[in-house]
Write an enzyme that holds these catalytic residues in place. Structure first.
Site, short mmCIF file in Angstrom:
data_model
loop_
_atom_site.label_atom_id
_atom_site.label_comp_id
_atom_site.label_asym_id
_atom_site.label_seq_id
_atom_site.Cartn_x
_atom_site.Cartn_y
_atom_site.Cartn_z
CD GLU A 1 -5.13 3.36 8.15
OE1 GLU A 1 -5.77 2.51 8.81
OE2 GLU A 1 -3.96 3.66 8.38
CB SER B 1 -15.55 10.68 10.61
OG SER B 1 -16.22 11.20 9.49
CD GLU C 1 -8.10 18.74 2.92
OE1 GLU C 1 -7.88 19.61 3.76
OE2 GLU C 1 -7.44 18.60 1.88
#
Ligand code: COS
Length: 379
Positions: A127, A132, A363
């Site tokens: 979001e 992180s 990712e």
């Protein structure tokens, strides 16, 4: 660790390499230039059984394993990094987590068409305020009879405009922190679901990266993935698998950088001889090849651990951290070896350099991978 491939694994990888070389690679520059999501390539991957490699045949897949799947991601990314990430996200952070954690009904309803490539998958965790710090979810999910009602905005969602099925994280109880997060299987057709802005990116230009907007989005209770409150763990476990395939994508980009460098160094003449005869070029090539082999070893080790249901968090983070740095380093060296030509779109080196960068970011950034590695060592 026995990494001797079976005849069946070899066949899948050989088929994927031929497909990548003959059908995927020739389109890579055009897909990049036109920012075009290669729908026809995804359809061909479905025909070839590449959309469900590690999923058992009874659930619509090819019945192979995670190692074979990440080796295929490498082959695809070597030809076209955009194609590599489409498959990686579809499988690692959508199809596979539903296969591993879903109920039998969820597997029948979602894994079967996803693994067959009839549907495309995506993963919506990030979001604007939760990158992180994935636990800082603002999207909410409130139970209302037989449905959860989701409200919030997700961003940087790979496959966003083309996916049919999304794993979405949302807060079911804000007071519980990470234990208040739940994950849901959301279809693009659910009321209140829409695709927002598409990002204009530095690289991976053919991959679709969008916002996902959830406005009073009604998700049936049976689409809760795992238990209520288990969503953070579901997302982290999904990322453990996702990071291996992103690392494989990075190895593919690094290998393509080496391939392009070797070819150019033999062809380009300066001072009356091919630049491949100069030690400065030879050393760069030797260093690239060695780093690639080391990164590939980490990727295969992580995939092997996953196939054997052994703890994989640390090795997956190591593979992602190291392979992403190798991809960036090798693609940068490839541009250097190509000289002025490498800075133009006449050669793939500049595209590889742009495509490589994001492997250090998505990712989980390199810094997050180091936190995960240190966290498991210092526990
Ligand atoms: N698998 C399963 N469970 C996990 C896990 C994993 N890999 N990692 C953490 N957990 C569990 C922990 O065991 C802990 O559970 P308990 O409370 O029961 O002990 C819980 O999750 C919270 O873990 P932790 O306290 O370590 O969470 P943090 O908020 O400190 O977050 C990081 C840890 C930073 C590593 C995590 O938020 C992360 O990976 N962030 C990056 C997210 C990311 O990759 N974003 C990119 C978007 S996807 S493209």
């Amino acid at each position: 660790m026995d990494l001797q491939l079976t005849e069946e694994q070899e066949l899948i990888i050989k088929m994927a390499r031929e497909f990548a070389e003959t059908e995927v690679g020739p389109k890579a520059a055009e897909v990049d230039k036109n920012h075009r999501f290669p729908e026809e390539t995804v359809a061909r991957m479905a025909e070839l059984g590449l959309m469900g490699i590690p999923i058992p045949e009874e659930y619509g897949g090819s019945g192979s394993d995670y190692l074979t799947y990440v080796m295929v991601v490498e082959e695809l990314a070597r030809a076209c990094a955009t194609t590599g990430v489409i498959l990686s996200v579809h499988m690692s952070v959508c199809t596979y987590p539903i296969f591993q954690l879903g109920s039998d009904d969820q597997k029948k309803k979602y894994v079967v068409p996803l693994a067959a490539g009839e549907k495309l998958g995506a993963f919506a965790l990030t979001e604007p305020g939760a990158g992180s710090d994935a636990a800082a979810q603002q999207t909410t999910a409130v139970l209302d009879g037989g449905h959860y009602v989701l409200n919030g905005t997700k961003c940087f969602i790979t496959n966003g405009a083309y996916a049919d099925v999304f794993i979405v994280a949302a807060m079911t109880d804000k007071s519980k922190g990470t234990k208040g997060i739940s994950t849901f299987i959301v279809e693009k057709g659910f009321p209140g679901f829409s695709v927002g802005q598409t990002e204009d990116k530095m690289g991976l230009k053919g991959s679709s990266t969008t916002e996902i907007i959830l406005k009073e989005c009604r998700v049936p209770v049976e689409n809760l993935l795992g238990k209520e409150g288990d969503g953070f763990k579901v997302a982290m476990a999904a990322l453990d698998g996702g990071r291996i395939s992103i690392a494989a994508q990075a190895v593919g980009i690094a290998q393509a950088s080496l391939d392009a460098s070797v070819a150019y160094a033999k062809e380009r003449k300066q001072f009356g001889k091919p630049i491949a005869s100069f030690q400065a070029i030879q050393f760069m090539i030797a260093e690239m090849a060695t780093k690639i082999e080391a990164a590939r070893g980490l990727v295969h080790r992580a995939a092997w651990l996953k196939d054997h249901h052994l703890p994989v968090t640390q090795t997956s983070a190591m593979a992602k951290y190291y392979a992403a740095e190798v991809a960036s380093w090798c693609s940068n060296r490839a541009v250097q070896i190509h000289g002025g030509a490498g800075y133009t779109t006449a050669y793939p080196a500049e595209r590889l350099m742009r495509d490589a960068k994001v492997t250090e970011i998505y990712e989980g950034t390199t810094e997050i991978q180091k936190m995960v590695i240190a966290g498991s060592l210092l526990r």
